[in-house]
Scaffold this motif. Structure first.
Motif, PDB file in Angstrom:
ATOM      1  N   GLU A 216       0.848  -1.189   0.000  1.00 29.19           N
ATOM      2  CA  GLU A 216       0.000   0.000   0.000  1.00 29.19           C
ATOM      3  C   GLU A 216       0.882   1.237   0.000  1.00 29.19           C
ATOM      4  O   GLU A 216       1.639   1.471   0.942  1.00 29.19           O
ATOM      5  CB  GLU A 216      -0.915   0.004   1.224  1.00 29.19           C
ATOM      6  N   HIS A 217       0.777   2.034  -1.060  1.00 26.58           N
ATOM      7  CA  HIS A 217       1.567   3.267  -1.173  1.00 26.58           C
ATOM      8  C   HIS A 217       0.972   4.348  -0.270  1.00 26.58           C
ATOM      9  O   HIS A 217       1.647   4.897   0.599  1.00 26.58           O
ATOM     10  CB  HIS A 217       1.596   3.715  -2.630  1.00 26.58           C
ATOM     11  N   VAL A 218      -0.286   4.662  -0.499  1.00 26.11           N
ATOM     12  CA  VAL A 218      -1.126   5.479   0.379  1.00 26.11           C
ATOM     13  C   VAL A 218      -2.497   4.823   0.304  1.00 26.11           C
ATOM     14  O   VAL A 218      -2.756   3.998  -0.578  1.00 26.11           O
ATOM     15  CB  VAL A 218      -1.194   6.964  -0.080  1.00 26.11           C
ATOM     16  N   PRO A 219      -3.412   5.147   1.214  1.00 21.44           N
ATOM     17  CA  PRO A 219      -4.740   4.513   1.156  1.00 21.44           C
ATOM     18  C   PRO A 219      -5.378   4.640  -0.227  1.00 21.44           C
ATOM     19  O   PRO A 219      -5.461   5.733  -0.796  1.00 21.44           O
ATOM     20  CB  PRO A 219      -5.534   5.274   2.225  1.00 21.44           C
ATOM     21  N   GLY A 220      -5.763   3.495  -0.799  1.00 19.25           N
ATOM     22  CA  GLY A 220      -6.398   3.463  -2.109  1.00 19.25           C
ATOM     23  C   GLY A 220      -5.447   3.353  -3.275  1.00 19.25           C
ATOM     24  O   GLY A 220      -5.880   3.207  -4.430  1.00 19.25           O
ATOM     25  N   ALA A 250      -4.982  -6.085  -5.838  1.00 15.77           N
ATOM     26  CA  ALA A 250      -5.225  -4.681  -5.503  1.00 15.77           C
ATOM     27  C   ALA A 250      -6.709  -4.337  -5.633  1.00 15.77           C
ATOM     28  O   ALA A 250      -7.273  -3.628  -4.784  1.00 15.77           O
ATOM     29  CB  ALA A 250      -4.382  -3.779  -6.397  1.00 15.77           C
ATOM     30  N   ARG A 251      -7.337  -4.825  -6.684  1.00 21.43           N
ATOM     31  CA  ARG A 251      -8.780  -4.565  -6.850  1.00 21.43           C
ATOM     32  C   ARG A 251      -9.573  -5.172  -5.702  1.00 21.43           C
ATOM     33  O   ARG A 251     -10.500  -4.550  -5.170  1.00 21.43           O
ATOM     34  CB  ARG A 251      -9.254  -5.145  -8.189  1.00 21.43           C
ATOM     35  N   GLN A 252      -9.232  -6.406  -5.356  1.00 23.30           N
ATOM     36  CA  GLN A 252      -9.950  -7.084  -4.276  1.00 23.30           C
ATOM     37  C   GLN A 252      -9.784  -6.345  -2.952  1.00 23.30           C
ATOM     38  O   GLN A 252     -10.668  -6.393  -2.087  1.00 23.30           O
ATOM     39  CB  GLN A 252      -9.471  -8.530  -4.160  1.00 23.30           C
ATOM     40  N   ARG A 253      -8.667  -5.661  -2.786  1.00 27.65           N
ATOM     41  CA  ARG A 253      -8.413  -4.903  -1.570  1.00 27.65           C
ATOM     42  C   ARG A 253      -9.150  -3.565  -1.587  1.00 27.65           C
ATOM     43  O   ARG A 253      -9.235  -2.878  -0.564  1.00 27.65           O
ATOM     44  CB  ARG A 253      -6.899  -4.692  -1.425  1.00 27.65           C
ATOM     45  N   GLY A 254      -9.661  -3.186  -2.746  1.00 25.86           N
ATOM     46  CA  GLY A 254     -10.393  -1.934  -2.858  1.00 25.86           C
ATOM     47  C   GLY A 254      -9.573  -0.765  -3.347  1.00 25.86           C
ATOM     48  O   GLY A 254     -10.039   0.384  -3.312  1.00 25.86           O
ATOM     49  N   PRO A 288      18.091   3.594 -14.892  1.00 21.86           N
ATOM     50  CA  PRO A 288      17.037   4.565 -15.228  1.00 21.86           C
ATOM     51  C   PRO A 288      15.641   3.958 -15.053  1.00 21.86           C
ATOM     52  O   PRO A 288      15.373   2.836 -15.509  1.00 21.86           O
ATOM     53  CB  PRO A 288      17.313   4.906 -16.696  1.00 21.86           C
ATOM     54  N   HIS A 289      14.775   4.698 -14.384  1.00 24.08           N
ATOM     55  CA  HIS A 289      13.394   4.288 -14.133  1.00 24.08           C
ATOM     56  C   HIS A 289      12.436   5.410 -14.516  1.00 24.08           C
ATOM     57  O   HIS A 289      12.846   6.570 -14.647  1.00 24.08           O
ATOM     58  CB  HIS A 289      13.160   3.957 -12.651  1.00 24.08           C
ATOM     59  N   VAL A 290      11.166   5.074 -14.635  1.00 22.92           N
ATOM     60  CA  VAL A 290      10.118   6.070 -14.780  1.00 22.92           C
ATOM     61  C   VAL A 290       8.918   5.595 -13.978  1.00 22.92           C
ATOM     62  O   VAL A 290       8.631   4.389 -13.923  1.00 22.92           O
ATOM     63  CB  VAL A 290       9.744   6.292 -16.261  1.00 22.92           C
ATOM     64  N   GLU A 291       8.229   6.527 -13.318  1.00 23.38           N
ATOM     65  CA  GLU A 291       7.001   6.167 -12.612  1.00 23.38           C
ATOM     66  C   GLU A 291       5.891   5.953 -13.618  1.00 23.38           C
ATOM     67  O   GLU A 291       5.740   6.719 -14.579  1.00 23.38           O
ATOM     68  CB  GLU A 291       6.613   7.255 -11.619  1.00 23.38           C
ATOM     69  N   MET A 292       5.099   4.897 -13.414  1.00 26.66           N
ATOM     70  CA  MET A 292       3.980   4.599 -14.307  1.00 26.66           C
ATOM     71  C   MET A 292       2.750   4.337 -13.439  1.00 26.66           C
ATOM     72  O   MET A 292       2.843   3.841 -12.318  1.00 26.66           O
ATOM     73  CB  MET A 292       4.291   3.412 -15.210  1.00 26.66           C
ATOM     74  N   VAL A 293       1.580   4.649 -14.008  1.00 25.53           N
ATOM     75  CA  VAL A 293       0.349   4.586 -13.238  1.00 25.53           C
ATOM     76  C   VAL A 293      -0.799   4.114 -14.116  1.00 25.53           C
ATOM     77  O   VAL A 293      -0.805   4.336 -15.326  1.00 25.53           O
ATOM     78  CB  VAL A 293       0.025   5.981 -12.627  1.00 25.53           C
ATOM     79  N   ARG A 294      -1.773   3.441 -13.485  1.00 32.13           N
ATOM     80  CA  ARG A 294      -3.005   3.087 -14.178  1.00 32.13           C
ATOM     81  C   ARG A 294      -4.141   2.976 -13.166  1.00 32.13           C
ATOM     82  O   ARG A 294      -3.915   2.695 -11.988  1.00 32.13           O
ATOM     83  CB  ARG A 294      -2.892   1.773 -14.970  1.00 32.13           C
ATOM     84  N   GLY A 295      -5.346   3.205 -13.643  1.00 32.79           N
ATOM     85  CA  GLY A 295      -6.515   3.044 -12.792  1.00 32.79           C
ATOM     86  C   GLY A 295      -6.911   1.593 -12.675  1.00 32.79           C
ATOM     87  O   GLY A 295      -6.591   0.769 -13.523  1.00 32.79           O
ATOM     88  N   LEU A 296      -7.627   1.293 -11.608  1.00 29.09           N
ATOM     89  CA  LEU A 296      -8.099  -0.062 -11.379  1.00 29.09           C
ATOM     90  C   LEU A 296      -9.629  -0.148 -11.489  1.00 29.09           C
ATOM     91  O   LEU A 296     -10.200  -1.206 -11.441  1.00 29.09           O
ATOM     92  CB  LEU A 296      -7.636  -0.563 -10.005  1.00 29.09           C
TER      93      LEU A 296
END
Length: 296
Positions: A216-220, A250-254, A288-296
């Motif tokens: 868990e990074h932050v809640p949600g 992650a989805r099951q956790r909400g 080298p890295h890049v932050e990546m994100v997606r909705g659930l």
């Protein structure tokens, strides 16, 4: 007496193959007629056979050692219909059509888009590597071949705590991050492992091939990390199976969103899974890295 005229054999079709390996014709592979020299097609089929084993989530050398044998080519029959030329993109289809007592028969075909150019029948014999005498095909190998051609999954992903999956996950992460990528061991291991959900992909022989973790990074917001796949099976959907299992957890956790820090070389993999880059490129452990994100 009237001579019988043999009926033409229906050419194989691209959609008859579950596995296809994509290759591009190189300059060194054409001959004075400006077409692919005939013997190179056997190289194409052999290259695709190696990809076929990866698609079975089966590290070849390690699996053959476990089975106590090896595969030896017994016969190759090639039919030339049309010619490939320099820079053509070819899809090489491989399918297992019969498993005998000690032999395994593969149908192979080289396609340019949907046009079949060359077909091949390959016969391999399972044998003792010390004496090269044939042995019965092990039931485990027979089952894997039949399952793949029936469209069944080649890996099982298990999710759980570190005390359940830590031994397998540690072995993979050590091999990939510490040994291969030279990340210092003291940077690889942290206290977060004990609190994470871990995922490990096992093949049908019970060998652990890929792993990742979810915290868990932050809640949600879920953070996915420590994604690693053994080098011998990269490109065979093992990593995607692990990623999908973590996203489902992650989805099951909400959770509503998932983020990760992707190595730049892996960013296209995550993009295909629906992630988008956010922010500038940065370094982690000198990579080298890049932050990546997606909705659930």
């Amino acid at each position: 007496m009237v001579a019988r005229i043999p009926l033409p054999i229906e050419p194989m079709k691209r959609n008859e193959f579950r596995f296809l390996e994509r290759l591009r014709v190189r300059w060194a592979e054409i001959d004075a007629q400006k077409i692919v020299f005939n013997s190179h097609y056997l190289m194409y089929f052999d290259t695709a056979i190696a990809g076929y084993w990866r698609a079975l989530a089966m590290p070849y050398a390690q699996t053959m050692e476990y089975l106590g044998g090896d595969m030896y080519a017994r016969k190759a029959t090639v039919e030339y219909e049309r010619s490939a030329r320099y820079d053509d993109v070819l899809d090489i289809g491989i399918r297992c059509t019969r498993v005998g007592n000690s032999s395994i028969l593969f149908d192979c075909a080289a396609f340019r888009q949907d046009e079949m150019l060359v077909s091949c029948e390959l016969v391999y014999v399972f044998a003792d590597p010390a004496t090269q005498t044939s042995r019965p095909v092990p039931q485990e190998l027979r089952d894997v071949l039949q399952a793949f051609e029936a469209g069944k999954p080649m890996v099982e992903v298990r999710t759980g705590a570190w005390n359940e999956l830590g031994v397998a996950a540690r072995e993979i992460r050590t091999e990939v991050f510490v040994d291969e990528q030279k990340i210092p061991a003291d940077m690889e291991w942290d206290e977060a492992d004990a609190a994470c959900i871990h995922a490990v992909a096992f093949n049908r022989f019970g060998l652990a091939l890929g792993t990742g973790r979810l915290l868990e990074h932050v809640p949600g917001v879920a953070k996915i990390g420590r994604m690693a796949v053994r080098q011998t099976v990269r490109g065979s959907n093992v990593g995607r199976a692990v990623l999908d299992a973590l996203l489902q957890s992650a989805r099951q956790r909400g959770d509503r969103e998932a983020i990760l820090h992707a190595q730049m070389s892996a960013a296209p993999f995550y993009a295909r899974a629906g992630f988008s880059a956010r922010g500038p490129v940065f370094e982690e452990a000198g990579i080298p890295h890049v932050e990546m994100v997606r909705g659930l």
